[in-house]
Write an enzyme that holds these catalytic residues in place. Sequence first.
Site, short mmCIF file in Angstrom:
data_model
loop_
_atom_site.label_atom_id
_atom_site.label_comp_id
_atom_site.label_asym_id
_atom_site.label_seq_id
_atom_site.Cartn_x
_atom_site.Cartn_y
_atom_site.Cartn_z
N ARG A 45 -4.24 -10.04 3.71
CA ARG A 45 -4.64 -9.99 2.08
C ARG A 45 -3.32 -9.58 1.66
NH1 ARG A 45 -6.36 -6.51 -2.04
NH2 ARG A 45 -7.66 -7.66 -3.35
N LYS A 88 0.75 -1.25 -0.11
CA LYS A 88 0.00 0.21 0.19
C LYS A 88 0.85 1.22 0.16
CE LYS A 88 -4.30 -1.50 0.05
NZ LYS A 88 -5.06 -1.83 1.32
#
Length: 760
Positions: free
Chosen positions: A739, A704
């Site tokens: 995830r 991210k």
Amino acid sequence: MDKIIVQSLVVQHLGVDSWERDKKQPLSITLTLWTDVGVAGDHDLLSDSINYSTATKEVERFSETTKCRSIEAMACGIARFCLNKFPTAAKVCVRIEKPRALLHAACAGVEVTRDRSQIDALQRVAPRVLADLPRTATIAAALHGVASKHAGELARWNDTIFIRDLELSTIIGVHAWEREEKQRVIVNVTVHTPHPMEFLVDRVPTHYNYHTLVRAVTAHVEESKYLTVEAMSTALAKICANITKCPVTAKTEKPSAIMYAKSAGVEVSRGPSEGVQDIFFPLALRRRSEPGRIVGDAASSKGTASNEEHIAYIALGSNLGDRLANIESALKKLESGGQIKVLDTSFLYESAPMYLAEQPLFLNAACKVSTTLNPDQLLDVVKKIEKDLGRTPTTRNGPREIDLDILFFDSLEVEKENLTIPHPLISEREFVLRPLCDIAPQLRHPKLSRTCSKMLALLQHGPEGAPVASTVTRVTPVGKKFWPVGQRTYLMGILNVTPDSFSDGGKFNTVERAVEQAQRMIEYGVDVIDVGGQSTRPNADEVPEDEELSRVVPVIRALRSAGIDCPISVDTYRSGVAKAAIEAGADYVNDVTGGLYDSRMLGWVAGASKPVCLMHMRGTPKTMMQLNQYENNDVVGVVGKALEERVAEAMGAGVRRWNITIDPGVGFAKDSEQSVTILKGLRSLVKEDGPLRGFPLLVGPSRKGFVGKLTKKQDPEERVFGTAAACTAAIAGGADILRVHDVKEMRDVVLVADECFRNK
């Protein structure tokens, strides 16, 4: 008349302690015998009196060798024993105090006084009264009818139940400075029973249980803000009188009221129904109805009004066939007649067989229902469901396709040949109590006067307080598998079949490359493959539903055609895509909007009985980064509240509790600092006393933007080490599922982090 007194004799007795455990504990007994000591006094001869040393030894022996279920029974037994043992005693008073009965009070106790005429009257009347009890709707009504029905045969009674020096904290006082901080108050409660305690020997109803009274008093006092002690004492007397249906004396003292006095206080006496409707009752004290008791066919429950709603709790279990499908089918059949509505379901648990070992593991759950049926009718429904789902008579406690047990029905107690409510084995079955505690931890057993959470806590410890190993495991269903929750961290491998995802866009957007990547992830140890056909990166454009379908469905079909049996989730916020993906072979729906984008999503998931991950996000991928302002900068608190709302809406739509996973949405409507704050605050999202307690937590920090900002890595593929650190932080914070893109590397991270933070 003269008195012989033995003051505060301490004996040992096996009873319930302040933690509601069966433990040997001290009882303090004060014995008063009315007799004539005139001859002994005139001649100084002990033989002409009752020897208090003998009385002490006899009472001590009786107390420590006689098994009594309650101190009420013991007090009555000592009174009878003394009148039989000492013929010159005309009357006896027995006061028993339990100094270890309550956590915040000096003691709880009883006091009974008996003379010989009362004992004779009891011997005549008691058999008739006790015979009447089973045919009475409520045991309280029977007991309180004794005084009037047998007034000609029974003398006036003066038995009391008392709680001494209960210490509580509350806001009270007329002066401004008194209302700035809670202060200590001391409460004493005395219940004057209008009937002899001999009628309570077999069991003490909840109305007279001092734990019940203390909980009611404590909840009221600690939530109140009275100006005067007069008002508080009056309210407490009324509350306790209406719980016990007896006259009550309540005394409240303020130790800090007067500088040079020990305390100042007020004592009031009130009877039942004296203006109790005018009292503020905390929510915790409000009850649906008075506990009832139904025993035998003569007191059939078939008279229950058909338009009155009742609350019942039902246990579900299966260990044959498709266990989860059996439970789901049973729940749907419960609602099929229109007279039962499932309000809540527990998480799922696997348990070893308890009574007959040689059989498969059970899958267990519990549900809360509202119904207009009475207990007999509800029993008929559950028996028919068991039969319809294939259950046939087998060995007792043997394997079965489905097992439905009525655990509670309102606050009723039912004792019939074919039905006992509450279920008689609740307190010894962890596989029943754990699901019950998911949906009703503070539900009180009307007969045992213990909450479900208290019963479970007692079951988890042996007689000497040593921990008892759990026999059940909470599991979450994913595909054909049941994942044990809390034992290890699971990996969700990202398979983006898009041309524009932020990290791997265009890499796996053909069926062949997608299948190859899935096979690699399986080789590396992935637990579930998450297939996504639309990018949700910041500022991403939305693609038409047909386009998303054309990307996702062929890949899922190809994965199944390739023999891949690993669970598959579909990353979509469209119910149409979710439906097509499930039909193609997916098992799980991962909705980044938590069901907000498509109003049909939650209803469809509920109907399909599929697991769903509810993520927190604001707006759309195109707009979300402009919506990252959180009230009071409390991103964790606001996200937690939003997830609570999404969970409540999902459950309201019929999604089972066991099918829900939550995701705080790292990087979605959150800048880098806020994403880190979320990671730091994961524990508070699923804290033990919070509404999200127990829900599996999925976290997706992989590659991210916040990782890139902290590590100064612009290329997402270079953020593997930063992702590893974020995953470790997530595991330390209680994440159950990660995830990730880099399954091989994160598998090593999980193995080490689980050992450090999970396997304690």
